[in-house]
Write a protein that holds these residues in place. Structure first.
Motif, PDB file in Angstrom:
ATOM      1  N   GLU A   1       0.830  -1.213   0.000  1.00 54.31           N
ATOM      2  CA  GLU A   1       0.000   0.000   0.000  1.00 54.31           C
ATOM      3  C   GLU A   1       0.864   1.263   0.000  1.00 54.31           C
ATOM      4  OE1 GLU A   1      -3.564  -2.349   2.371  1.00 54.31           O
ATOM      5  OE2 GLU A   1      -2.418  -0.802   3.419  1.00 54.31           O
ATOM      6  N   PHE A   2       1.940   1.230   0.781  1.00 53.60           N
ATOM      7  CA  PHE A   2       2.855   2.378   0.822  1.00 53.60           C
ATOM      8  C   PHE A   2       3.492   2.604  -0.552  1.00 53.60           C
ATOM      9  CE2 PHE A   2       7.148   4.144   1.716  1.00 53.60           C
ATOM     10  CZ  PHE A   2       6.784   5.305   2.370  1.00 53.60           C
ATOM     11  N   VAL A   3       3.986   1.520  -1.157  1.00 51.80           N
ATOM     12  CA  VAL A   3       4.628   1.626  -2.474  1.00 51.80           C
ATOM     13  C   VAL A   3       3.619   2.098  -3.515  1.00 51.80           C
ATOM     14  CG1 VAL A   3       5.729   0.294  -4.325  1.00 51.80           C
ATOM     15  CG2 VAL A   3       6.397  -0.099  -1.960  1.00 51.80           C
ATOM     16  N   TYR A   4       2.387   1.595  -3.420  1.00 45.77           N
ATOM     17  CA  TYR A   4       1.351   1.999  -4.376  1.00 45.77           C
ATOM     18  C   TYR A   4       1.102   3.515  -4.291  1.00 45.77           C
ATOM     19  CZ  TYR A   4      -2.666   1.683  -7.397  1.00 45.77           C
ATOM     20  OH  TYR A   4      -3.513   1.835  -8.466  1.00 45.77           O
ATOM     21  N   ALA A   5       0.951   4.020  -3.056  1.00 46.82           N
ATOM     22  CA  ALA A   5       0.688   5.453  -2.866  1.00 46.82           C
ATOM     23  C   ALA A   5       1.876   6.286  -3.355  1.00 46.82           C
ATOM     24  CB  ALA A   5       0.393   5.733  -1.391  1.00 46.82           C
TER      25      ALA A   5
ATOM     26  N   ILE B   1      12.657  15.253 -10.144  1.00 41.41           N
ATOM     27  CA  ILE B   1      11.678  14.942  -9.105  1.00 41.41           C
ATOM     28  C   ILE B   1      12.480  14.595  -7.855  1.00 41.41           C
ATOM     29  CG2 ILE B   1       9.840  13.363  -8.389  1.00 41.41           C
ATOM     30  CD1 ILE B   1       8.972  15.000 -10.769  1.00 41.41           C
ATOM     31  N   HIS B   2      12.157  15.253  -6.759  1.00 43.02           N
ATOM     32  CA  HIS B   2      12.930  15.062  -5.526  1.00 43.02           C
ATOM     33  C   HIS B   2      12.098  14.271  -4.511  1.00 43.02           C
ATOM     34  CE1 HIS B   2      15.735  18.016  -7.132  1.00 43.02           C
ATOM     35  NE2 HIS B   2      14.678  18.741  -7.452  1.00 43.02           N
ATOM     36  N   MET B   3      12.658  13.142  -4.076  1.00 45.33           N
ATOM     37  CA  MET B   3      11.951  12.273  -3.135  1.00 45.33           C
ATOM     38  C   MET B   3      12.758  12.107  -1.852  1.00 45.33           C
ATOM     39  SD  MET B   3      10.755   9.241  -5.697  1.00 45.33           S
ATOM     40  CE  MET B   3      11.948   9.529  -6.997  1.00 45.33           C
ATOM     41  N   SER B   4      12.051  11.906  -0.757  1.00 43.85           N
ATOM     42  CA  SER B   4      12.735  11.573   0.494  1.00 43.85           C
ATOM     43  C   SER B   4      11.831  10.678   1.319  1.00 43.85           C
ATOM     44  CB  SER B   4      13.085  12.844   1.285  1.00 43.85           C
ATOM     45  OG  SER B   4      11.906  13.503   1.686  1.00 43.85           O
TER      46      SER B   4
ATOM     47  N   ALA C   1       9.995   6.363  14.765  1.00 41.27           N
ATOM     48  CA  ALA C   1       9.684   5.157  15.536  1.00 41.27           C
ATOM     49  C   ALA C   1       8.344   4.562  15.142  1.00 41.27           C
ATOM     50  CB  ALA C   1       9.693   5.498  17.028  1.00 41.27           C
ATOM     51  N   ASP C   2       7.357   5.443  14.914  1.00 38.47           N
ATOM     52  CA  ASP C   2       5.999   4.934  14.718  1.00 38.47           C
ATOM     53  C   ASP C   2       5.474   5.075  13.295  1.00 38.47           C
ATOM     54  OD1 ASP C   2       5.934   7.686  14.761  1.00 38.47           O
ATOM     55  OD2 ASP C   2       3.989   7.803  15.763  1.00 38.47           O
ATOM     56  N   ARG C   3       6.222   5.731  12.423  1.00 41.07           N
ATOM     57  CA  ARG C   3       5.692   5.939  11.075  1.00 41.07           C
ATOM     58  C   ARG C   3       6.785   6.171  10.051  1.00 41.07           C
ATOM     59  NH1 ARG C   3       1.675  10.001  10.308  1.00 41.07           N
ATOM     60  NH2 ARG C   3       0.772   9.170  12.196  1.00 41.07           N
ATOM     61  N   LEU C   4       6.370   5.927   8.805  1.00 41.90           N
ATOM     62  CA  LEU C   4       7.259   6.127   7.667  1.00 41.90           C
ATOM     63  C   LEU C   4       6.641   7.231   6.814  1.00 41.90           C
ATOM     64  CD1 LEU C   4       9.818   4.667   6.567  1.00 41.90           C
ATOM     65  CD2 LEU C   4       8.294   3.231   5.215  1.00 41.90           C
ATOM     66  N   THR C   5       7.418   8.263   6.479  1.00 39.71           N
ATOM     67  CA  THR C   5       6.855   9.378   5.727  1.00 39.71           C
ATOM     68  C   THR C   5       7.645   9.611   4.452  1.00 39.71           C
ATOM     69  OG1 THR C   5       6.087  10.454   7.751  1.00 39.71           O
ATOM     70  CG2 THR C   5       6.260  11.828   5.784  1.00 39.71           C
ATOM     71  N   PHE C   6       6.932   9.529   3.335  1.00 39.39           N
ATOM     72  CA  PHE C   6       7.515   9.782   2.019  1.00 39.39           C
ATOM     73  C   PHE C   6       7.130  11.190   1.592  1.00 39.39           C
ATOM     74  CE2 PHE C   6       6.611  10.096  -2.536  1.00 39.39           C
ATOM     75  CZ  PHE C   6       7.817   9.708  -3.093  1.00 39.39           C
ATOM     76  N   ALA C   7       8.043  11.872   0.931  1.00 45.89           N
ATOM     77  CA  ALA C   7       7.718  13.193   0.373  1.00 45.89           C
ATOM     78  C   ALA C   7       8.242  13.272  -1.053  1.00 45.89           C
ATOM     79  CB  ALA C   7       8.334  14.293   1.225  1.00 45.89           C
ATOM     80  N   VAL C   8       7.449  13.846  -1.915  1.00 51.31           N
ATOM     81  CA  VAL C   8       7.907  14.108  -3.288  1.00 51.31           C
ATOM     82  C   VAL C   8       7.639  15.575  -3.596  1.00 51.31           C
ATOM     83  CG1 VAL C   8       5.714  13.307  -4.326  1.00 51.31           C
ATOM     84  CG2 VAL C   8       7.786  13.435  -5.731  1.00 51.31           C
ATOM     85  N   ARG C   9       8.660  16.228  -4.145  1.00 48.15           N
ATOM     86  CA  ARG C   9       8.529  17.651  -4.461  1.00 48.15           C
ATOM     87  C   ARG C   9       8.794  17.872  -5.938  1.00 48.15           C
ATOM     88  NH1 ARG C   9       7.913  22.574  -2.780  1.00 48.15           N
ATOM     89  NH2 ARG C   9       9.119  24.299  -3.634  1.00 48.15           N
ATOM     90  N   ASP C  10       7.926  18.676  -6.527  1.00 57.45           N
ATOM     91  CA  ASP C  10       8.149  19.046  -7.928  1.00 57.45           C
ATOM     92  C   ASP C  10       7.976  20.549  -8.056  1.00 57.45           C
ATOM     93  OD1 ASP C  10       5.357  19.788  -8.662  1.00 57.45           O
ATOM     94  OD2 ASP C  10       4.957  17.687  -8.224  1.00 57.45           O
ATOM     95  N   ARG C  11       8.174  21.043  -9.239  1.00 60.33           N
ATOM     96  CA  ARG C  11       8.124  22.491  -9.450  1.00 60.33           C
ATOM     97  C   ARG C  11       6.810  22.953 -10.064  1.00 60.33           C
ATOM     98  NH1 ARG C  11      13.453  23.761 -12.662  1.00 60.33           N
ATOM     99  NH2 ARG C  11      12.628  25.874 -12.547  1.00 60.33           N
ATOM    100  N   GLY C  12       5.833  22.074 -10.079  1.00 54.46           N
ATOM    101  CA  GLY C  12       4.570  22.409 -10.725  1.00 54.46           C
ATOM    102  C   GLY C  12       3.541  22.973  -9.765  1.00 54.46           C
TER     103      GLY C  12
ATOM    104  N   VAL D   1       4.032  16.652  -1.855  1.00 51.78           N
ATOM    105  CA  VAL D   1       3.047  15.697  -1.352  1.00 51.78           C
ATOM    106  C   VAL D   1       3.754  14.803  -0.342  1.00 51.78           C
ATOM    107  CG1 VAL D   1       1.509  13.784  -1.936  1.00 51.78           C
ATOM    108  CG2 VAL D   1       1.729  15.725  -3.502  1.00 51.78           C
ATOM    109  N   ARG D   2       3.161  14.670   0.849  1.00 52.55           N
ATOM    110  CA  ARG D   2       3.719  13.780   1.869  1.00 52.55           C
ATOM    111  C   ARG D   2       2.721  12.672   2.165  1.00 52.55           C
ATOM    112  NH1 ARG D   2       5.667  18.605   3.974  1.00 52.55           N
ATOM    113  NH2 ARG D   2       7.952  18.695   3.967  1.00 52.55           N
ATOM    114  N   LEU D   3       3.229  11.484   2.294  1.00 54.53           N
ATOM    115  CA  LEU D   3       2.403  10.312   2.585  1.00 54.53           C
ATOM    116  C   LEU D   3       2.981   9.626   3.814  1.00 54.53           C
ATOM    117  CD1 LEU D   3       2.535   8.828  -1.027  1.00 54.53           C
ATOM    118  CD2 LEU D   3       0.704  10.262  -0.108  1.00 54.53           C
ATOM    119  N   SER D   4       2.136   9.359   4.806  1.00 49.46           N
ATOM    120  CA  SER D   4       2.633   8.683   6.006  1.00 49.46           C
ATOM    121  C   SER D   4       1.894   7.374   6.230  1.00 49.46           C
ATOM    122  CB  SER D   4       2.434   9.565   7.245  1.00 49.46           C
ATOM    123  OG  SER D   4       3.307  10.666   7.185  1.00 49.46           O
ATOM    124  N   LYS D   5       2.655   6.368   6.572  1.00 44.72           N
ATOM    125  CA  LYS D   5       2.084   5.062   6.910  1.00 44.72           C
ATOM    126  C   LYS D   5       2.565   4.718   8.312  1.00 44.72           C
ATOM    127  CE  LYS D   5      -0.020   1.279   5.144  1.00 44.72           C
ATOM    128  NZ  LYS D   5      -1.418   1.327   4.678  1.00 44.72           N
TER     129      LYS D   5
END
Lengths: 149, 125
Positions: free
Chosen positions: A47-51, A71-74, A79-90, A131-135
């Motif tokens: 689910e995380f990879v899909y999002a 495209i910049h990702m991090s 401890a309790d969560r994993l947070t993905f962020a993607v930044r673009d210039r649009g 956009v930030r996504l947390s699981k």
């Protein structure tokens, strides 16, 4: 430091790719490797990879004017969560979400992200969109309940 | 990572001239969904009205590919009626169908045989 909470992060990583469709597999592999190392179970990892794929797809579709844009990702592991962020210039354009009737599919990606992760955060500024996504990591109690049946 | 592919039309004896089976596998994302769309449109232009997409080997299908499937349903409707059936048993892929509501406009079968039987039954009505 975690850019979201300001607290010390357990670990963080970054990935920068060209805004090309062919980089989507690279983004998924990056997210999968980090999620597995973090300890998400198989379903949560999928689910995380899909999002992540949906967020990066959106960045490539709407956040880049040329394939040479980056495209910049991090990903930050706390401890309790994993947070993905993607930044673009649009400039993010909020799609209408009204199910399969919209064959163009503009709103589906956002609806899927919201369904598959615990938190979706959209930050729009003059320089671009993040956009930030947390699981969340399943709690020890939930894990015990799941194992008990 | 599973590599995307679309197999040639599968020929089934007595399935009927309007029945086309396309076999798709791997990860279907924004990079390859235009290929999927082009192959489906070619089948419809070739006369396919009862389209069976065998997604048994698909492990990932993103929102752009879901859009292709939803667009296929609309295209079949516009071209005088038809139906899109999907063969899929992958739990997470089926979950994506449910979240997007695609499962309300297509029929998901557990096997190609089930899909063909349903198409044959629909043809007799």
């Amino acid at each position: 430091m975690n850019p979201r909470t300001g607290s010390p992060a357990a670990s963080a990583s970054e990935l920068h790719v060209l805004a090309r469709r062919s980089e989507l597999g690279v983004a998924r592999k990056y997210a999968e490797d980090v999620a597995e190392a973090f300890g998400l179970d198989q379903d949560s990892c999928y689910e995380f990879v899909y999002a992540v794929n949906e967020a990066v797809t959106n960045a490539i579709r709407h956040g880049a004017s040329a394939e040479e844009d980056m495209i910049h990702m991090s990903i930050v592991a706390e401890a309790d969560r994993l947070t993905f962020a993607v930044r673009d210039r649009g400039t993010f354009v909020m799609p209408e979400v009204d199910g399969v009737e919209t064959a163009a599919g503009g709103g589906r990606g956002l609806a899927l992200m919201a369904s598959l992760v615990d938190e979706v955060d959209l930050h729009i500024d003059p320089g671009g969109t993040t956009v930030r996504l947390s699981k969340a990591r399943p709690s020890a109690l939930e894990t015990a309940q799941a194992q008990a049946g | 990572m599973r590599t995307f592919y679309i197999a040639d039309d599968v020929h089934v004896e007595d399935a009927g001239p309007e029945v086309t089976i396309l076999v798709v596998g791997g990860e279907v994302d924004f990079e390859v969904s235009p290929q999927l769309k082009a192959r489906i449109m070619r089948a419809i232009k070739g006369g396919a009205r009862r389209l069976i997409l065998d997604l048994s080997d698909v492990t990932f299908i993103d929102s752009t590919a879901i859009g292709v499937l939803a667009g296929t349903v609309e295209r079949l409707d516009e071209s005088g009626g038809g139906a899109l059936s999907v063969v899929c048993t992958h739990e997470k892929v089926i979950q994506i169908f449910e979240i997007t509501g695609l499962d309300s406009v297509i029929t998901v079968h557990a096997s190609r045989e089930d899909a063909l039987a349903a198409v044959a039954a629909a043809g007799q009505r």
